[in-house]
Design a protein around this motif. Structure first.
Motif, PDB file in Angstrom:
ATOM      1  N   ASP A  68      58.770  55.929  66.413  1.00 47.48           N
ATOM      2  CA  ASP A  68      59.725  56.317  65.373  1.00 47.48           C
ATOM      3  C   ASP A  68      60.501  57.573  65.778  1.00 47.48           C
ATOM      4  N   PHE A  73      67.233  52.981  57.795  1.00 47.20           N
ATOM      5  CA  PHE A  73      66.921  51.940  56.811  1.00 47.20           C
ATOM      6  C   PHE A  73      67.998  51.882  55.737  1.00 47.20           C
ATOM      7  N   GLY A  94      69.968  48.990  57.060  1.00 48.37           N
ATOM      8  CA  GLY A  94      69.078  47.935  56.595  1.00 48.37           C
ATOM      9  C   GLY A  94      67.908  47.706  57.542  1.00 48.37           C
ATOM     10  N   GLN A  95      66.902  47.031  57.006  1.00 53.69           N
ATOM     11  CA  GLN A  95      65.680  46.820  57.781  1.00 53.69           C
ATOM     12  C   GLN A  95      65.923  45.924  58.994  1.00 53.69           C
ATOM     13  N   GLU A  96      66.733  44.884  58.857  1.00 57.02           N
ATOM     14  CA  GLU A  96      66.956  43.965  59.976  1.00 57.02           C
ATOM     15  C   GLU A  96      67.557  44.690  61.182  1.00 57.02           C
ATOM     16  N   PHE A 147      67.416  47.913  61.727  1.00 58.90           N
ATOM     17  CA  PHE A 147      66.411  48.856  62.207  1.00 58.90           C
ATOM     18  C   PHE A 147      65.420  48.156  63.139  1.00 58.90           C
ATOM     19  N   ARG A 148      64.990  46.959  62.780  1.00 58.10           N
ATOM     20  CA  ARG A 148      64.013  46.234  63.601  1.00 58.10           C
ATOM     21  C   ARG A 148      64.589  45.888  64.973  1.00 58.10           C
ATOM     22  N   GLU A 178      64.396  49.079  66.881  1.00 58.16           N
ATOM     23  CA  GLU A 178      62.989  49.314  67.202  1.00 58.16           C
ATOM     24  C   GLU A 178      62.595  48.526  68.459  1.00 58.16           C
ATOM     25  N   GLY A 181      55.320  48.610  61.175  1.00 60.44           N
ATOM     26  CA  GLY A 181      55.888  47.267  61.165  1.00 60.44           C
ATOM     27  C   GLY A 181      56.302  46.746  62.520  1.00 60.44           C
ATOM     28  N   LEU A 186      59.661  52.901  53.158  1.00 58.25           N
ATOM     29  CA  LEU A 186      59.017  51.833  52.389  1.00 58.25           C
ATOM     30  C   LEU A 186      58.085  52.371  51.303  1.00 58.25           C
ATOM     31  N   THR A 241      50.970  44.631  51.996  1.00 55.81           N
ATOM     32  CA  THR A 241      51.563  44.759  53.324  1.00 55.81           C
ATOM     33  C   THR A 241      50.520  44.553  54.416  1.00 55.81           C
TER      34      THR A 241
END
Length: 169
Positions: free
Chosen positions: A32, A47, A51-53, A55-56, A59, A80, A121, A137
């Motif tokens: 991170d 985020f 958005g999360q998508e 960010f992933r 990552e 995650g 989150l 989770t």
């Protein structure tokens, strides 16, 4: 050797990872923090703004970059990270993975004693909401975490226990 620590938020990946890296004489990488330096934004900002998508995807790119950059490192992944794309398979191909399996009650206690605002989150959740979120989770992520090469279970984990395990590999 690259050592990847996987597990839920609050499982001790960063704390144990720093200690283990020092003991081994390896570089420590908190994924991170690596992403934040690389992107010039906090995880919370990424985020919120992308958005999360997105960010992933960042990552995954960071995981690949860390693997290219370091041959001897202890890498603390985000909670995650192993659960998206084919990251867990990538992690397992790129080094040895260790799942820090900590009971939900202990995770919640640790997180309540930290700054939840830096965890997108978890920000703004009550104790009850946090407990529900962590239980749900973890049940969703457990399948990925259990693909790690090794599991260290319990709420009292130490870098010495990890080092002992690594020495037997």
């Amino acid at each position: 050797m690259r050592i990847f620590l996987v597990g839920m938020m609050g499982s001790g990946k960063t704390t144990l990872g720093r200690q283990l890296a020092t003991q081994l004489g390896y570089t420590f990488v908190d994924l991170d923090e690596y992403i934040e330096r690389r992107e010039g934004k906090s995880i919370a900002q990424l985020f919120e703004q992308e958005g999360q998508e997105q960010f992933r995807l960042k990552e995954r790119q960071a995981l690949e970059a860390v693997v290219q950059e370091y041959d001897q490192a202890v890498i603390a992944t985000g909670g995650g990270a192993p659960c998206f794309l084919d990251n867990m398979q990538f992690i397992n191909r790129s080094g040895k993975s260790f799942f820090l399996d900590v009971p939900v009650e202990e995770l919640v206690n640790r997180l309540l004693n930290s700054d939840l605002s830096v965890r997108p989150l978890l920000a703004g959740k009550s104790t009850e909401e946090l407990n529900h979120f962590m239980t749900k989770t973890l049940s969703e992520r457990l399948w990925f975490y259990r693909q790690a090469h090794y599991t260290l279970s319990g709420n009292i984990q130490t870098s010495e226990a990890l080092l002992t395990l690594i020495n037997y590999i």
